[in-house]
Design an enzyme around this catalytic site. Structure first.
Site, PDB file in Angstrom:
ATOM      1  N   SER B  54       0.846  -1.191   0.000  1.00  0.00           N
ATOM      2  CA  SER B  54       0.000   0.000   0.000  1.00  0.00           C
ATOM      3  C   SER B  54       0.884   1.245   0.000  1.00  0.00           C
ATOM      4  O   SER B  54       2.095   1.160   0.184  1.00  0.00           O
ATOM      5  CB  SER B  54      -0.917  -0.005   1.228  1.00  0.00           C
ATOM      6  N   GLY B  55       0.271   2.396  -0.211  1.00  0.00           N
ATOM      7  CA  GLY B  55       1.009   3.655  -0.233  1.00  0.00           C
ATOM      8  C   GLY B  55       1.226   4.194  -1.638  1.00  0.00           C
ATOM      9  O   GLY B  55       1.794   5.267  -1.803  1.00  0.00           O
ATOM     10  N   HIS B  56       0.763   3.406  -2.652  1.00  0.00           N
ATOM     11  CA  HIS B  56       0.920   3.834  -4.049  1.00  0.00           C
ATOM     12  C   HIS B  56      -0.423   4.182  -4.688  1.00  0.00           C
ATOM     13  O   HIS B  56      -0.531   4.236  -5.913  1.00  0.00           O
ATOM     14  CB  HIS B  56       1.581   2.727  -4.861  1.00  0.00           C
ATOM     15  N   LYS B 104       4.879  -6.253 -10.206  1.00  0.00           N
ATOM     16  CA  LYS B 104       5.975  -5.285 -10.268  1.00  0.00           C
ATOM     17  C   LYS B 104       7.250  -5.964  -9.770  1.00  0.00           C
ATOM     18  O   LYS B 104       7.218  -6.742  -8.810  1.00  0.00           O
ATOM     19  CB  LYS B 104       5.667  -4.056  -9.402  1.00  0.00           C
ATOM     20  N   HIS B 218       9.476   3.447  -3.428  1.00  0.00           N
ATOM     21  CA  HIS B 218       9.504   3.316  -1.970  1.00  0.00           C
ATOM     22  C   HIS B 218      10.574   4.223  -1.376  1.00  0.00           C
ATOM     23  O   HIS B 218      10.995   4.048  -0.242  1.00  0.00           O
ATOM     24  CB  HIS B 218       9.807   1.883  -1.567  1.00  0.00           C
TER      25      HIS B 218
END
Lengths: 330, 330
Positions: B54-56, B104, B218
Site C-alpha cells: 500500500s502507499g501507491h 511489479k 519506496h
C-alpha cells in the site's frame, strides 16, 4: 522552496502549455489565459464560465469539457483573474443562449466577475452569476465578506453543466446552480501550509503537533488551531460543523478532497470516517468522490463537502462528463 | 509525523473501509485484504490480478473494475502482500479462462506471486505472470534484482484489461502485457522523502536544495543526488535517461505522474517540458495522463513513463474503463 517550475513568473503560462499539450479536447489561449473547449460554443447552449486563482487544480481548467464548463479563467497563483480574461471567455462561449458565471466568494473574484458581466451585458451577452459560499468554517475572513466558496464549486459546475448540456435555458441553469450551492456545505482541515511560488515562503506556520480547523483554500485562518488527533476525531469536528449548519439526512453527494499533499490512502481513511458519521445521522453517501479536486498547492489536509441530493440532482450528477479532471459515462 | 490515520496498525484496513464505502462497484474483502469487482468473475473472461504494498494509491485497488483489473491485493504500506491474499484473489476472479498476475519487479512481490501461482495451478487454475520492470534508473537496487516496476504497471493493467474484456485468451492477454512492458520506460525524481506510518520517520533525507534522480517508488536510492534545478533541466535528465535506453519516436502514450505531494499545477509544467522534449525527437504524446496514479505516500516529485504505441495498443488504451482511478468512455 523546492518546486517543479522554470521560474516564479512563468508558473501559470508553463502549466497552461502543459494542459494544452496533454488535452486535445481543450483549446488553451495561453496569452490571454483562458481554457476553452476545443469544440467552441454550441448554438443555443448556455455557456458556463468559472475562474479563480491558480493553485487549486484541477479546479477550474480541469473541469472544462463536455457536461461541465465551457471556459475557465486562471489567475496568478491564489490571485483573482482579471475582468479582461472573463470578458474574452464569456464572449468566446456565448452560443446565443447567455452565459452563467460561477463565482467563488472571494472579494477579488466577485468584483472582477461583476465588472466583466456588466461589460458583456453592454455588448449584448446575457450573463447571470451564481455565488458559491459553502464553507461553514467562518463568517467573513481574509479575502472574503461572508462565507468562502470551496468544494461545492465542483458540484455546481458538474450539475449545472449537465443541465446546460441538455439545452435548458439560462434561468433554469442558474436556478439549479443556486440550489446546489444552497444544499451544500464544506469544512477544511490543514496539517501543513503551502508555499506560493512568488512568495517563496509558507503562507502560515503550524507546529509539529498542530492542525488548523476550518482552513481556507488559500491557507486563510479557520476557526481554531488544535492538537493533531486521530482521523475519526478530526472528521467528527468537520462533520459536526457541517451538520450543525445543515442537518444531514437522506441521500447525499459527498466529496473527500485532498488539499494537494495528502496521500490518497489517508483520504480513504477520512472517507471511511465520513461514511460512518453519515450513517449515524441516517444519511448515506449515495454518490462519492475521493481525491484531489480543489487543492491548495502542496498543502496537507482535506476538505469534506456534502450536498443533500434530490432525484434530479443525482440524475444530473450521473450524466456524462468529459473533462481532464472528471470523466465518465459518455 | 502528522497523518490522517487512526493508528499505525489500522492504516490499510481503515483505507479499505473507505474504498468500500465510496465505491459500490467494488467488493472489498477487508479481512483478507482483497479488492474485487462487485460483479464477480465473468465466465470465459481471463481474470487480471495485481497487488503490491500500500502507499501507491490509486495503484492497484483503484484500478479494479470494468476494463482493467479483476482484483488487487494490498500489502501493508510499502510491504509485499502475502501469498494467501493472492491465492484468494486468483481463485475469486477465475472465470474458467485462467488468470494473469501482473507483478511489479520487487523481490517480495515476485516470490509471493510465484508461490501463489504455483498453489493455484495445483488447484486447477491456469495462471500466467508478467513481470513489470520499466524503470530505467538503476539495475538492481534495494528490494529488487534487475529493474524496478513503476508507471508501466498502469499501462499494462489498462491495455491487458481491455483485451481481456474483449474475450481474448490468456496467452494473448499475457503477450500484450509483455509487449506493453517491453515498449515502456520510466524515470522518477524526488524533491522530498515520505514517511511510512509504522516507521514514523522519513525514508531518507534530502537537504533544502537537493533532489534525488532516479528515485524508486519506496524512496529507494536512484542514480544520484543533484542540486535542485529548473523543471526543464530536470525533465531533460529524466527524458534523456529514457531516450538513451529506448530511442523515442512516433506516437507515444505518456504519463506524468505525481508522487503524492506534488501540486497538479507543477505536474502540468513537467508535462509541458516532456511534450517539448518529445517534439525534439520527432515523437508525439498521442495519449496522455497527468496526475497522481502511482504514488509514494506524500512524496514530492514526479515520474514520467513513456510507451511507444501501436495502433492496437492505442485502440485498447481508448477502450472503455470504469474504475475509481481511471474511468472513461462507457
Amino acid at each position: 522552496m523546492k518546486k517543479l517550475i522554470n521560474g516564479t513568473d512563468t508558473v501559470v503560462a508553463d502549466a497552461l502549455r502543459g494542459m494544452a499539450a496533454a488535452h486535445p479536447g481543450l483549446r488553451v489561449d495561453i496569452e490571454n489565459r483562458i481554457v476553452f473547449r476545443a469544440s467552441g460554443p454550441r448554438p443555443g447552449k448556455v455557456g458556463l464560465v468559472s475562474g479563480g486563482g491558480s493553485g487549486h487544480e484541477p479546479l477550474h481548467g480541469g473541469f472544462v469539457g463536455y457536461g461541465m464548463l465551457d471556459a475557465a479563467c486562471p489567475g496568478e497563483v491564489f490571485t483573482s483573474p482579471v475582468p479582461d480574461q472573463m470578458i474574452e471567455a464569456t464572449k468566446g462561449v456565448d452560443g446565443g443562449a447567455g452565459v452563467l458565471h460561477i463565482v467563488k466568494n472571494y472579494t477579488g473574484d466577485v468584483l472582477n466577475f461583476q465588472m466583466a458581466a456588466e461589460l458583456c451585458e453592454d455588448e449584448g451577452v446575457e450573463v447571470t452569476s451564481v455565488l458559491i459560499n459553502d464553507d461553514v468554517a467562518v463568517q467573513d475572513s481574509l479575502y472574503t465578506a461572508g462565507r468562502r466558496g470551496t468544494g461545492a464549486t465542483l458540484f455546481v459546475e458538474k450539475i449545472a453543466g449537465a443541465l446546460a448540456e441538455s439545452g435548458a435555458p439560462l434561468s433554469e441553469v442558474a436556478q439549479i446552480a443556486t440550489d446546489v450551492n444552497a444544499r451544500s456545505r464544506s469544512f477544511g482541515v490543514a496539517l501543513s501550509a503551502c508555499t506560493v511560488p512568488a512568495a517563496g515562503k509558507p503562507t502560515f506556520e503550524l507546529n509539529d503537533n498542530e492542525i488548523e480547523l476550518g482552513i481556507g483554500i488559500h491557507g486563510e485562518p479557520g476557526r481554531t488551531r488544535a492538537p493533531h488527533a486521530e482521523a475519526r476525531e478530526i472528521v467528527r469536528i468537520a462533520m459536526d460543523a457541517i451538520n450543525d449548519d445543515m442537518p444531514l439526512s437522506g441521500e447525499t453527494l459527498v466529496m473527500v478532497n485532498g488539499m494537494g499533499g495528502t496521500p490518497l490512502l489517508e483520504q480513504y481513511i477520512v472517507f471511511a470516517e465520513v461514511a460512518a458519521y453519515l450513517a449515524e445521522k441516517g444519511a448515506t453517501p449515495a454518490r462519492s468522490l475521493v481525491g484531489n479536486y480543489v487543492t491548495s498547492l502542496e498543502m496537507q489536509g482535506f476538505s469534506v463537502t456534502v450536498c443533500r441530493l434530490t432525484d434530479e440532482l443525482a440524475r444530473l450528477w450521473d450524466a456524462p462528463v468529459e473533462t481532464p479532471g472528471l470523466r465518465w459515462g459518455r
